[in-house]
Design an enzyme around this catalytic site. Structure first.
Site, PDB file in Angstrom:
ATOM      1  N   ILE A   1       0.827  -1.204   0.000  1.00 15.06           N
ATOM      2  CA  ILE A   1       0.000   0.000   0.000  1.00 15.06           C
ATOM      3  C   ILE A   1       0.861   1.252   0.000  1.00 15.06           C
ATOM      4  O   ILE A   1       0.608   2.206  -0.715  1.00 15.06           O
ATOM      5  CB  ILE A   1      -0.867   0.055   1.277  1.00 15.06           C
ATOM      6  CG1 ILE A   1      -1.757  -1.155   1.399  1.00 15.06           C
ATOM      7  CG2 ILE A   1      -1.682   1.327   1.287  1.00 15.06           C
ATOM      8  CD1 ILE A   1      -2.492  -1.188   2.709  1.00 15.06           C
TER       9      ILE A   1
ATOM     10  N   GLN B   1       7.404  -0.734   5.393  1.00 17.03           N
ATOM     11  CA  GLN B   1       6.370  -0.804   4.375  1.00 17.03           C
ATOM     12  C   GLN B   1       5.062  -1.259   4.969  1.00 17.03           C
ATOM     13  O   GLN B   1       5.023  -1.984   5.962  1.00 17.03           O
ATOM     14  CB  GLN B   1       6.771  -1.807   3.311  1.00 17.03           C
ATOM     15  CG  GLN B   1       8.063  -1.435   2.632  1.00 17.03           C
ATOM     16  CD  GLN B   1       8.618  -2.634   1.950  1.00 17.03           C
ATOM     17  OE1 GLN B   1       9.232  -3.480   2.605  1.00 17.03           O
ATOM     18  NE2 GLN B   1       8.381  -2.741   0.687  1.00 17.03           N
TER      19      GLN B   1
ATOM     20  N   ASP C   1       4.727  10.930  17.080  1.00 15.19           N
ATOM     21  CA  ASP C   1       5.087  11.108  15.676  1.00 15.19           C
ATOM     22  C   ASP C   1       3.877  11.532  14.861  1.00 15.19           C
ATOM     23  O   ASP C   1       3.620  11.004  13.783  1.00 15.19           O
ATOM     24  CB  ASP C   1       5.668   9.790  15.142  1.00 15.19           C
ATOM     25  CG  ASP C   1       6.447   9.993  13.841  1.00 15.19           C
ATOM     26  OD1 ASP C   1       6.689   9.004  13.144  1.00 15.19           O
ATOM     27  OD2 ASP C   1       6.782  11.156  13.539  1.00 15.19           O
TER      28      ASP C   1
END
Lengths: 188, 911
Positions: free
Chosen positions: B92, B99, B210
């Site tokens: 994706i 990933q 984050d």
């Protein structure tokens, strides 16, 4: 990871003239560089530009260590350069294939868009280099070592056992041919 | 091709020679040599055309292999990999750390699509896996419509961790906002949803760390989903981790979104997420981030994050070098500028503060302010929270010796005064903030370089500090008048509180001349005000008043009405504290009216104004009006977080209660005030706390609780000595209080020592003619009386009375006390003036006090006893006894006034 000593041995063999050693080393190097590239570039916004040179240094350091003779290192770099090229081409082709089939879901727009343009160039570069090699293998090799291996001109000179000025001259000519072949391909 | 091959050597040879010639000669040369072979000539010419003489690389090709490498999808081969019941079907995206694949469940039973994230760079060892498992459990417990649910996770054989998450079919939030051309309000609504997700996580003690656009996906239904919660923490390398940080020194985070504390590797708290949310909102509203650097230039980025104040969002839009990701027409920029200017600027800048503790305390506070903005209600964020602390310090006047307090004063005080001065338009807020930071740095460096000690019993050489500061300002800030100006003012204040009035005047003059040359109206006003207060302290009240009026005129000229209101208040307070009560009154009135005009009850300075206004009326003896003001102030303070204001107001009110003859209630409130102050300052000592102790001692004395009173008084004196040194006027006040306690306790030597110490200070700091000496004389008189020295007492009392009479008699003074004692002394000496004076005092008091006032009743009773009446009637004795009994119950047995009465009773001859 294969034994470091083993690889060093293969490298020595190859330098001393055993072409089979190259075939043995190549897959290992290839794999190692893929690993490095995978780690390095699975980060989205890597705060660096990893040039080919750095990648090769990295592979070299990991596989063989930093304390092997200079001449061997240059040979390794030649190997690595070739491997790098193969690596890039393979992926460029795979990517093209993927694009033709399947859904392309955008990830980060910029990088993809830019990367696409580069991809074409890598393949075109490869094709052009191949064409060049058909006529003049030394010119093609010089370019390969320079772009993909990041070798300096004097390193290439040492490796190919010619003078520095020869390399300079040859490289200039080779570059013109490369550009011509690439623009030929574009205009086709 | 064949032709090329055939002629290869020839072409190359000719090419080489041609390249040796200058460009313009080449064509002719080639044609002349190879004229007979057109193919060769054309080939060479074509090649020559490619010679641009530039870098010997084909320019379009991987001079930057980096970009090429980046597109490498390593591990395409992973498709088809089985992980648990799932199979990876498609890649994706590339997430922050690895990933992401789409994966489908392999059961026959039912279909499920998930997202699986691989984290190849973080192969875990034993310990790592365990930690990973624990974190996953915590994160899996975060269930929220705006959090991408963590379903499962684990590690592959080679130690590579993976995470199974809810599959979100959407785009990143910045892309979504652009695609749908969302309005600002719609964007904020989205953000609010993200906020609620983060709040849930925080309640579960999970920090995201984050947050950035790539981690917030929005699906087709418009629901934002936050990804990658706490992953950064999960993967933090432990001691033995084999997680590979490459030699190029990569981080786990996206540098541009890192908070200052993350950059520095300091403690991570929920404040990190507040910061990131601010940054995210900033990005969505302005299309850019406040800090910009080349993507490869981490160092520059970090420097900015740590040190450069962020540009206000509205300003960012005006920036000429603004490179936004997406094309926006100029009208959009103009519209956005207007929309963001004001509250949104304030909100975002508050979230983006460098110091975590200065941001919103939590995400809920940020969300609340955003909501308030949406519904056009006033926001809570202060555009400069330093302003409150400045006022705090100016209220307290004397600078506490501990270095930290001076640092705060100089850094905070100077900085925010500066903000006042410069903030002509909000455009300048940026410059002000930057300079405030600079000022604070200056002050901090100043303090760290002096020899001041922090705490402990040693005397802090504050005066040394002040002198060094003054010198350095002159030297280092010669080029920066706008920074030097508030520092001069702050220093002037400090000198004044330390009694170094001449030095203070120098500072004020420096400030004034700077303000004049910079044409700062407010600066001149403040400088003149400072000068006025100094002149007052130097004993020139007329000059002081003149300067105050001039200052006032400057302040009136200010355009900015809310600043003017604050200045009015300060002027009123200045008049008040200078003793010009009558001058202060109309200014208080005007300030109050202006405040109510501006913001009704909610003006933030209103409680403080009412407190001071009340004090002014209190001092004038207008007790009822004073009480009204105090009560109003306390009512307003009830639901505001201004503990210092509350403590001070309570303390004043307590004083009023005492003056109204309710010592028990007064003590209660003084105790409250003291508790508040102690809570505020904690371990740290402060003159305000010392004063609290001292006043409490006073109250306790009146109730006759002398041991407790002494205890409080001792604390006050000790604290003042430690903080202010042996020569500060405030130490003198607390010594006065203590000597009064000692007198009542009968420890006359101790009382004498304290009186002498206090007298020395007052004489040195205020001079022998200052009204503070009246208190000293009074105390000496009481001491003398206790020793049976009525002559000595008389002398002292007359001195006191003369001093008091010399001053303006608008406000209440200890004159009643003085004259009553004098009356007694004369009566004891057999002089008839005694009882006349006594009657005079009682008459005066009864104008002010209720008939029922116990103090009045005691005095009346005293008139019928020795020394005023040496032969009292028998029923006088009975009435007096009854009175004493009654009041003992009400006030306290040991109450000094009662004791006096009992003593007088005892002196009465038995019948």
């Amino acid at each position: 990871m294969t034994d470091r000593d083993q690889i060093t041995q293969w490298l020595n063999d190859w330098v001393e003239g055993d072409p089979a050693a190259f075939d043995r080393m190549a897959p290992v190097v290839y794999e190692e560089m893929r690993q490095i590239a995978r780690q390095v570039f699975s980060q989205e916004r890597g705060p660096h530009t990893l040039q080919a040179t750095a990648l090769v240094h990295e592979a070299y350091a990991r596989l063989i260590g930093l304390d092997v003779e200079l001449s061997n290192r240059d040979h390794f770099y030649a190997l690595a350069a070739r491997t790098m090229r193969r690596l890039l081409i393979n992926h460029a082709k795979a990517r093209d294939a993927a694009k033709r089939g399947g859904k392309a879901t955008p990830i980060t727009l910029h990088d993809d868009q830019v990367a696409d343009a580069e991809q074409t160039d890598v393949l075109a570069l490869d094709e052009a280099l191949t064409r060049l090699a058909e006529h003049d293998s030394r010119k093609a090799e010089i370019l390969e070592l320079s772009y993909f291996g990041g070798l300096t001109q004097s390193a290439i000179a040492t490796l190919l056992e010619v003078s520095d000025s020869t390399i300079v001259r040859e490289k200039r000519l080779a570059t013109l041919w490369l550009r011509k072949f690439m623009s030929d391909a574009e205009n086709r | 091709m064949n032709d090329t091959g055939k002629h290869w050597k020839a072409i190359n040879a000719l090419l080489e020679r041609a390249l040796e010639l200058p460009a313009e000669e080449r064509e002719d040369y080639v044609r002349s040599i190879a004229g007979a072979e057109p193919f060769i000539a054309e080939a060479v010419l074509e090649l020559l055309a490619h010679d641009r003489g530039d870098a010997l690389h084909p320019t379009r090709v991987a001079g930057d292999l980096h970009t090429v490498f980046k597109s490498i999808r390593c591990d395409d081969s992973l498709i088809g990999l089985k992980i648990g019941p799932f199979v990876l079907t498609r890649e994706i995206a590339r997430g922050g750390m690895g990933q992401v694949f789409e994966a489908k469940r392999q059961d026959d039973d039912f279909e499920q699509t998930v997202a699986i994230k691989l984290l190849p760079g973080h192969r875990l060892n034993e310990e790592g896996r365990l930690r990973f498992a624990i974190e996953r459990r915590i994160l899996a417990g975060l269930k929220h419509p705006n959090i991408a649910q963590l379903i499962d996770g684990g590690t592959l054989e080679d130690g590579m961790p993976y995470i199974v998450m809810e599959y979100v079919d959407g785009v990143s939030i910045d892309e979504y906002c652009r695609q749908h051309a969302l309005t600002n309000n719609a964007i904020i609504e989205l953000i609010l949803k993200v906020c609620s997700a983060v709040q849930l996580a925080h309640r579960n003690l999970v920090v995201h760390r984050d947050i950035k656009p790539g981690n917030v996906l929005v699906d087709a239904a418009g629901t934002p989903k936050l990804l990658d919660f706490g992953i950064a923490k999960m993967l933090e390398p432990g001691e033995d981790d084999t997680g590979e940080q490459t030699r190029t020194g990569m981080r786990l985070l996206t540098p541009a979104y890192a908070s200052p504390e993350q950059v520095e590797g300091r403690e991570i708290t929920t404040a990190v997420d507040v910061y990131a949310l601010g940054l995210l909102t900033y990005k969505l509203l302005t299309d850019r981030l406040p800090f910009r650097a080349e993507p490869t230039d981490t160092h520059s980025m970090e420097k900015q994050i740590l040190g450069t104040p962020p540009e206000a969002p509205s300003d960012a839009l005006r920036s000429r070098d603004s490179v936004s990701d997406f094309k926006r027409p100029p009208e959009w920029r103009r519209q956005q500028y207007r929309a963001l200017r004001g509250d949104l600027d304030t909100i975002l800048l508050m979230a983006l503060r460098k110091e975590p503790e200065r941001r919103y305390a939590n995400v809920a506070a940020l969300a609340d302010d955003l909501r308030r903005h949406l519904s056009n209600r006033p926001i809570q964020a202060r555009s400069d929270s330093l302003t409150y602390r400045l006022r705090l310090l100016l209220k307290r006047h004397p600078v506490a010796a501990p270095v930290s307090a001076l640092a705060v004063m100089a850094a905070v005080g100077a900085g925010s005064v500066f903000t006042w001065l410069l903030a002509e338009e909000r455009d300048q807020a940026l410059a002000a903030e930057a300079r405030a930071v600079q000022t604070a740095d200056f002050a901090a460096s100043l303090l760290s370089s002096t020899s001041a000690q922090t705490g402990g019993e040693d005397l802090v050489p504050v005066t040394e500090l002040l002198d060094t500061a003054s010198q350095r300002i002159a030297e280092e800030l010669a080029e920066e008048p706008l920074i030097a100006l508030p520092l001069h003012l702050a220093l002037g204040d400090a000198y004044m509180s330390w009694g170094q009035y001449q030095d203070g005047v120098e500072q004020a003059e420096a400030a004034l001349s700077l303000a004049e040359s910079e044409e700062s109206v407010r600066g001149q006003g403040l400088a003149l005000d400072l000068m006025a207060r100094l002149q007052h302290n130097l004993g020139d009240p007329e000059e002081a008043l003149r300067l105050s009026r001039r200052a006032f005129e400057f302040i009136r000229q200010t355009d900015n009405s809310s600043e003017r209101t604050t200045m009015l208040l300060n002027m009123a307070i200045a008049f008040n504290e200078g003793g010009y009560r009558l001058d202060a009154l109309p200014v208080f009135e005007e300030a109050e009216a202006a405040m109510r005009d501006e913001a009704g009850d909610t003006h933030e300075d209103l409680p403080w104004l009412l407190n001071n206004y009340g004090w002014c009326l209190h001092a004038l003896g207008r007790y009822e009006e004073a009480m009204q003001r105090y009560d109003a102030a306390l009512a307003l303070l009830a639901d505001r977080d201004l503990p210092f204001d509350r403590a001070l107001t309570l303390s004043n009110r307590a004083g009023l209660l005492r003056d109204l003859g309710q010592p028990a209630a007064a003590v209660g409130e003084w105790e409250q005030a003291l508790t508040i102050l102690q809570d505020m300052f904690g371990e740290q000592e402060d003159p305000g706390v010392a004063r609290g102790h001292s006043l409490l001692a006073l109250g306790l004395t009146e109730l006759g609780q002398l041991d407790d009173a002494l205890d409080q008084s001792n604390r006050a004196v000790a604290m003042n000595r430690r903080l202010l040194g042996p020569e500060h006027p405030w130490l003198a006040y607390s010594l006065n209080h203590r000597s009064a306690v000692q007198l009542e306790r009968g420890d006359l030597d101790a009382a004498e020592t304290d009186i002498n110490d206090s007298a020395a200070i007052v004489e040195a700091q205020r001079g022998p003619e200052h009204r503070d000496n009246a208190q000293i004389h009074l105390l000496r008189a009481r001491l003398a009386l206790k020793r049976g020295d009525s002559e000595g007492a008389e002398i002292a009392l007359v001195k006191a009375r003369d001093l008091i009479r010399q001053q303006s008699s608008v406000e209440r003074t200890p004159i009643d006390r003085v004259e009553w004692l004098l009356a007694r002394v004369w009566a004891v000496q057999g002089q008839p003036e005694g009882i006349e004076l006594a009657r005079l005092v009682i008459a005066r008091l009864s104008e002010r006090l209720d008939e029922d006032d116990w103090r009045l009743r005691i005095k009346r009773a005293a008139l019928e006893l020795p020394p005023f009446d040496q032969t009292p009637d028998p029923d006088v004795r009975n009435r007096t006894e009854a009175l004493i009994n009654e009041l003992s119950r009400r006030i306290g047995e040991g109450a000094p006034r009662l004791r006096q009465l009992s003593d007088a009773l005892a002196d009465a001859p038995a019948t």
